[in-house]
Enzyme design. Structure first.
Site, PDB file in Angstrom:
ATOM      1  N   CYS B 309       0.852  -1.186   0.000  1.00 44.75           N
ATOM      2  CA  CYS B 309       0.000   0.000   0.000  1.00 44.75           C
ATOM      3  C   CYS B 309       0.886   1.232   0.000  1.00 44.75           C
ATOM      4  CB  CYS B 309      -0.866   0.037   1.256  1.00 44.75           C
ATOM      5  SG  CYS B 309      -2.211  -1.131   1.211  1.00 44.75           S
ATOM      6  N   GLU B 343       1.492  -3.939  -5.579  1.00 43.53           N
ATOM      7  CA  GLU B 343       0.383  -4.876  -5.497  1.00 43.53           C
ATOM      8  C   GLU B 343      -0.853  -4.248  -6.137  1.00 43.53           C
ATOM      9  OE1 GLU B 343       0.039  -6.667  -1.643  1.00 43.53           O
ATOM     10  OE2 GLU B 343      -2.112  -6.956  -1.911  1.00 43.53           O
TER      11      GLU B 343
END
Lengths: 775, 449
Positions: B309, B343
């Site tokens: 993140c 991601e």
């Protein structure tokens, strides 16, 4: 793609080289063709339903089409308002260190008390402090409280419930209720005793809570009531007054969006081909190691069997010797020794210190047979020759190699005239010895630096044997010219030497040249030593050995290599002990009825390892490079009773002849390890019984020197089998020159043999006869 | 009456008009409640269709344009119908075909949630609807997809999750963090006690939330933290990076995740923070090291992600810090000797930031380069995966077909943009100032990963 003639879009290979251009460089670029040949679009990675979002599309298209300098931003909620009173909350007191910050404390450790009072607490606290309840209780109560706690308190008496204390107390209650469910419903007394007995959360604050409980119990009690009220006002299931994250599901409903940070379950281990291969390799390695261990055990088994065999043979030998002694007695042989012990060696130092340069010459003589000595011939010499024969093969091998080398050199030297005494290169100094350095030319000590275990640094010091100038001349004179030990000068020398022996570091570690050394080879100490495995120290010692120039000299790594090197090192070379093949000479010896040989097997004698720094002054050998070189080398320090001058210059080396003053018994300094070993063995040596000593003395006078068997070998190392316990004639090896005066009693009497002895282990043993006049 | 699930047009507010918006937006009503500010009035929480959820807001009922078409929620369709209406699986699922059954059902549910078949109880909307109900109203057949979702989270280290996981109504309106008051964007599972508060105070250094100013004051008297509780691994001028282990600094990392969840839609806090390392970027002044943004990274990424993140706090956005964070993540990858990719899914802002960084990094490699280069070589030089390189070349329209083969052609626009950016005095990461070795964890330490 909608065009009819569009190509199937293909991926561009990542490994394929692509030319790089600027658009300006290729004006003929056909955009249409490029469109046809377009490659499949890579996914953006954004969720599909979000990819179509208005602002994102606007931003993407803006970045792709327009040339404007202004970037297109996706609008976001407002974050531009500035909060008031920043400095009220945050203090400007940070000093950044010059180095990168290293920090591992947690938030809890930096945040003080876990409980932070909120507005409701503040309101209650203010109200309570203003109320008459806050007044301290009656003095009588207070007195007892102080009296009860006066002794143990480390903090000043608490008189007021302030905010910090309030938080401490609240935190203690919260902590308690967390540990003991239902504590909020307990009566105060129970809670109080529980708080006192437990060590609650803020370890540093807990004493303060306890102090408050004794100093202002009414305040704590009031706080407790407040805490109870607040807990009861909490919604059902709430664990604390402070908002707390929900990390565990209380219900089965997993959709509670407020539950977060759940514990993860164990991750199953992924089985991959790689991990399989790894474990396979490990197993294979394990198997190999087990095999190796098995092999080692087999070897040990074999060795032990051989050892048993050899012990049996030794015993047999002993019995034979006993028989022989009896026979001798019965046949009327007059012998000075009962043959059970080895007693004396008498070998002149000068003989041994023959420079390796002499070895070449020595080699030209037959190694065996010793025809020159045959005349002296008693059976013993013959026997020894037989013993020598055992090693002859090896010696011949060496002789051959040396001859080869000499031959090569001769070829190289064609056109040159050789004016040196002996063209054969001596052995190099052992590595460890080469490291010694003196600070200056006249320094009396040399030093070397050595790094030990764990990186410790040692400074090894060794004394240089510098002759005492004041005494050297008379000394030489006295002994050399008069050959009379009892002269005053010689006596003075002796006494001086005696005294100086203890004044010098190096000397003190050297065995006393005058001391008689005998040993009982059957003594438990010796036996146990012999039976043991080679220790690292032994291995280390085995490193110092002769070698041929140009021949690689790897440090002994394995037993086999040590064994091989030792064989090289031995002159008598009855090296049966370590090798399985040792049984052969052993047996052979028996066949010949040679006790000597048989007994040599378990404990072959090799000479003391030492550098030769002990050369007396003026000894030309000092200047010869050969002097420092011998490694596995015997030093025979001539005893003071040594033969008269004609005897002494027995050296075939003219250099030695020129100044044959091996008078002062200045034994060479042994290498440290050798000394250790020597000392280690001294105990065993000194075990010798007194009668053996007594017997040895007459033998020194007896004109039986023929027992000295002279040999010379490539190394000039004289090694002797000490003979078995029964060997009544200790095998003497000596320089051939000694044979000139075989009957000299003095020679027989005073000789020092410093020998490294090799049994199953290699050891240094000093054997020394008592001076003739000692008796 | 309007109930949750209705789709209506919402008239523009004055602020929106001021920004230049012209068209009324169609929106889905997610929740209805009594207005706090104006008692007696009803408020609706609306999600503007085709706009990001961060723009969702409470609007007073009178802004709803009921004169235009109002679409009421339909009664729940059967499962098969729902499947037919499902959307194509996302990138994530195509990468994991092995989970075919469950993941596709997850995709279907997700699609459905965005469509209009959401089940809800047809209560009258004029009463307070608990927010969780609006989101948590999905029926029993959610169970399967739910489980597959959790299964995925349990084994993968993923911090992202599908939309169904998230409560769809923001629970916290505004946070006060240090000097800044920041409107929040998304729901974050702060303790429910904070829900409905006008302002949540967040300590700038330990990131602990407090419901009242007084509590914050009390806390500030006790809190001794002046920088993130980890090791500083990079420092250039006033910028620093701190590395924080989720296992060691559980409280801080949880606080950080809660905070970032306010601004990240596709972030899940379902599982704990142990398997992540957090790299916090700070700006230091006399008060301490103020967090500007951070990114998290799996300790052991099964799919070679170099970043899980990433967030620049809204108060520090549009200053180039996002680019620095991204650049830093690639510097770490270079030290590790790996290629990395963030991601997925990316957010809209994430995609733009990454594209900008990738384009810059790749153009920097190519701008003075003549000759042939493979995509792999570019990837190895920049630590960007070949796929991302390809993506970037496409996004800057540099992949052309010329004289029978594909070429890389930097358009004038790209070159100009690069030169402009080069002239700007911008901060950049100086790899030589990075004092970092890839942390090594034993399998025991990664047990709960």
């Amino acid at each position: 793609m909608s065009k009819a003639k569009s190509f199937r879009s293909r991926k561009v290979d990542a490994k394929r080289p692509l030319p790089v251009y600027r658009a300006s460089e290729i004006p003929d670029l056909d955009e249409g063709l490029s469109a046809q040949r377009s490659v499949p679009l890579v996914e953006t990675g954004v969720e599909k339903e979000e990819e179509t979002e208005h602002h994102l599309q606007a931003a993407i298209s803006a970045s792709q089409t327009n040339n404007s300098v202004q970037p297109v931003y996706i609008p976001t909620p407002d974050a531009s308002r500035i909060a008031p009173d920043y400095d009220v909350f945050y203090r400007a007191q940070f000093h950044r260190p010059h180095t990168y910050i290293r920090f591992s404390s947690t938030v809890e450790e930096c945040g003080g008390v876990g409980y932070t009072m909120d507005d409701a607490d503040k309101r209650w606290l203010d109200a309570w402090l203003a109320s008459p309840d806050a007044e301290p209780p009656a003095p009588s109560d207070g007195a007892t409280a102080v009296g009860a706690n006066g002794a143990r308190r480390s903090i000043s008496p608490i008189t007021l419930l302030d905010e910090d204390l309030f938080e401490n107390i609240m935190d203690a209650f919260e902590d308690l209720s967390e540990r003991q469910v239902g504590a909020e419903n307990w009566p105060y007394e129970q809670v109080e005793s529980a708080v006192k007995s437990l060590s609650l959360r803020p370890a540093s604050q807990h004493p303060q809570v306890l102090a408050a409980m004794s100093d202002i119990p009414h305040a704590v009690k009031a706080t407790f009531a407040h805490w109870q009220a607040r807990r009861k006002a909490q919604p059902q299931g709430s664990m604390s007054i402070m908002p707390r994250l929900r990390t565990e599901e209380r219900s089965q409903k997993e959709t509670d969006p407020y539950v977060c940070f759940r514990r993860r379950e164990l991750k199953p281990i992924r089985k991959t081909r790689r991990s399989d291969a790894q474990s396979f390799d490990k197993l294979r390695q394990l198997r190999a190691e087990l095999h190796q261990a098995c092999h080692l055990l087999e070897l040990v088994d074999r060795r032990e069997k051989m050892r048993r065999e050899s012990l049996v043979l030794e015993q047999l030998c002993f019995d034979q010797k006993m028989t022989m002694r009896d026979l001798r007695k019965r046949l009327g042989y007059k012998d000075e020794s009962d043959g059970l012990y080895h007693i004396k060696k008498k070998i002149k130092k000068a003989d041994i210190r023959v420079t390796p340069g002499g070895s070449a010459k020595a080699h030209q003589r037959p190694l065996l047979g010793l025809p020159g000595q045959a005349g002296h011939g008693d059976e013993l010499s013959l026997r020894v020759s037989a013993a020598m024969a055992m090693s002859s093969a090896h010696d011949e091998q060496f002789a051959k190699r040396i001859d080869e080398e000499l031959q090569q050199r001769r070829v190289r030297d064609i056109g040159w005239r050789d004016i040196t005494e002996d063209p054969f290169q001596p052995f190099a100094m052992p590595l460890g010895e080469q490291r010694f350095r003196a600070f200056n030319q006249r320094a009396s000590h040399q030093y070397r630096r050595r790094v030990g275990r764990g990186g410790r640094v040692f400074l090894d010091r060794r004394a240089l044997r510098q002759p005492m100038p004041a005494f050297s001349a008379p000394m030489v004179h006295g002994v050399h010219n008069k050959g009379d030990y009892s002269t005053d000068a010689a006596d003075a020398v002796r006494r001086l030497a005696e005294r100086m022996r203890y004044d010098c570091d190096g000397e003190s570690s050297w065995p006393d040249p005058w001391a008689a050394a005998k040993f009982d080879e059957w003594s438990p100490g010796l036996l146990s030593y012999r039976a043991g495995l080679l220790t690292p120290a032994d291995m280390q010692q085995a490193r110092t050995r002769p070698w041929l120039a140009g021949q690689p000299r790897p440090p002994p790594r394995s037993l086999a290599s040590v064994q091989e090197k030792l064989q090289h090192a031995l002159t008598a070379d009855i090296t049966a002990s370590l090798s399985p093949s040792g049984a052969a000479p052993l047996g052979a010896g028996l066949d010949e009825g040679s006790a000597v040989v048989a007994h040599a097997a378990p404990q072959t004698v090799t000479m003391e390892t030492s550098p030769k720094h002990a050369a007396p002054t003026g000894h030309p050998a000092d200047t010869s490079p050969a002097v420092g070189t011998p490694s596995k080398h015997a030093h025979f320090t001539p005893g003071p009773t040594l033969s008269p001058s004609p005897v002494s210059p027995m050296s075939h080396s003219p250099a030695v002849k020129a100044a044959p003053s091996p008078v002062t018994p200045k034994p060479p300094l042994p290498s440290p390890s050798a000394v250790v070993n020597a000392n280690r063995n001294m105990g065993a040596l000194m075990l010798t019984t007194g009668d053996a000593l007594a017997r040895s003395i007459p033998s020194a006078h007896a004109p039986s020197t023929p027992q000295a068997v002279h040999t010379s070998n490539p190394f000039d190392v004289v090694s002797s089998s000490l003979g078995g316990p029964l060997g009544k004639t200790p095998l003497m090896c000596n320089s051939p020159m000694l044979t000139g005066t075989p009957d000299s009693p003095a020679l027989a009497a005073g000789s020092v043999l410093n020998s490294a002895m090799l049994g199953r282990k290699k050891r240094s043993i000093k054997l020394q006869s008592v001076p003739a006049d000692a008796s | 009456m309007v109930v949750a699930g209705c789709k209506v047009f919402v008239r523009l507010s004055d602020e929106q008009k001021a920004v230049g918006e012209q068209e009324d937006r169609r929106a889905e009503v997610l929740s209805v409640r009594q207005s706090v500010m104006q008692p007696g009035q009803t408020e609706c929480y609306v999600h503007y269709i085709n706009f990001n959820k961060r723009l969702d807001e409470w609007v007073s009922a009178d802004r709803l344009d009921l004169s235009r078409r109002v679409e009421f929620p339909r009664v729940r369709r059967s499962k098969q119908d729902a499947a037919a209406g499902g959307k194509a699986p996302t990138g994530k699922e195509t990468e994991r075909p092995s989970r075919s059954n469950k993941s596709s059902s997850r995709a279907r549910t997700k699609g459905r949630a965005d469509d209009d078949e959401q089940e809800h109880d047809a209560r009258d909307g004029d009463q307070d609807t608990p927010m969780s109900e609006a989101a948590g109203g999905e029926g029993e057949d959610e169970g399967a997809s739910k489980q597959s979702e959790i299964e995925r989270l349990r084994h993968g280290g993923s911090m992202s999750q599908s939309g169904t996981e998230i409560s769809r109504v923001r629970n916290i309106n505004c946070i006060r963090m240090g000097r800044h008051d920041v409107d929040t964007w998304y729901f974050s599972p702060y303790p429910p006690e904070f829900t409905g508060l006008h302002l949540v105070h967040v300590c700038e250094f330990c990131l602990t939330p407090y419901g009242s100013e007084f509590q914050m004051q009390r806390h500030r008297q006790k809190c001794r933290l002046m920088h993130p509780p980890g090791n500083e691994i990079y420092r250039h001028e006033d910028l620093s990076f701190f590395e924080i282990d989720g296992r060691r600094q559980k409280t801080y990392c949880r606080n950080l995740c809660l905070l970032s969840k306010l601004f990240l839609d596709h972030k899940t806090l379902y599982y704990d923070v142990d398997p992540f390392l957090f790299y916090v970027m700070c700006q230091t002044d006399a008060h301490g090291a103020h967090i500007l943004g951070y990114f998290s990274k799996e300790k052991d990424s099964a799919e070679n992600y170099n970043l899980a993140c990433i967030l620049t706090l809204p108060q520090h956005q549009r200053k180039g810090y996002g680019r620095l964070l991204i650049a830093f993540s690639y510097e770490l990858s270079k030290v590790e000797g790996k290629l990395g990719s963030p991601e997925k899914p990316l957010s809209d802002l994430g995609l733009l930031s990454y594209r900008a960084y990738w384009a810059e990094a790749i153009v920097e490699r190519l701008i003075r380069f003549r000759g042939d280069v493979t995509i792999e070589e570019i990837a190895n030089a920049t630590a960007i995966t070949p796929q991302d390189v390809m993506h970037t070349l496409q996004s800057i329209d540099a992949l052309k077909y010329y004289k029978g083969q594909h070429i890389i052609c930097l358009s004038n626009k790209v070159v100009d943009a690069y030169k402009r950016a080069e002239q700007k005095k911008r901060r950049r990461i100086h790899p030589e100032l990075l004092d970092w070795k890839p942390p090594i964890f034993t399998s025991a330490q990664l047990r709960y990963v």
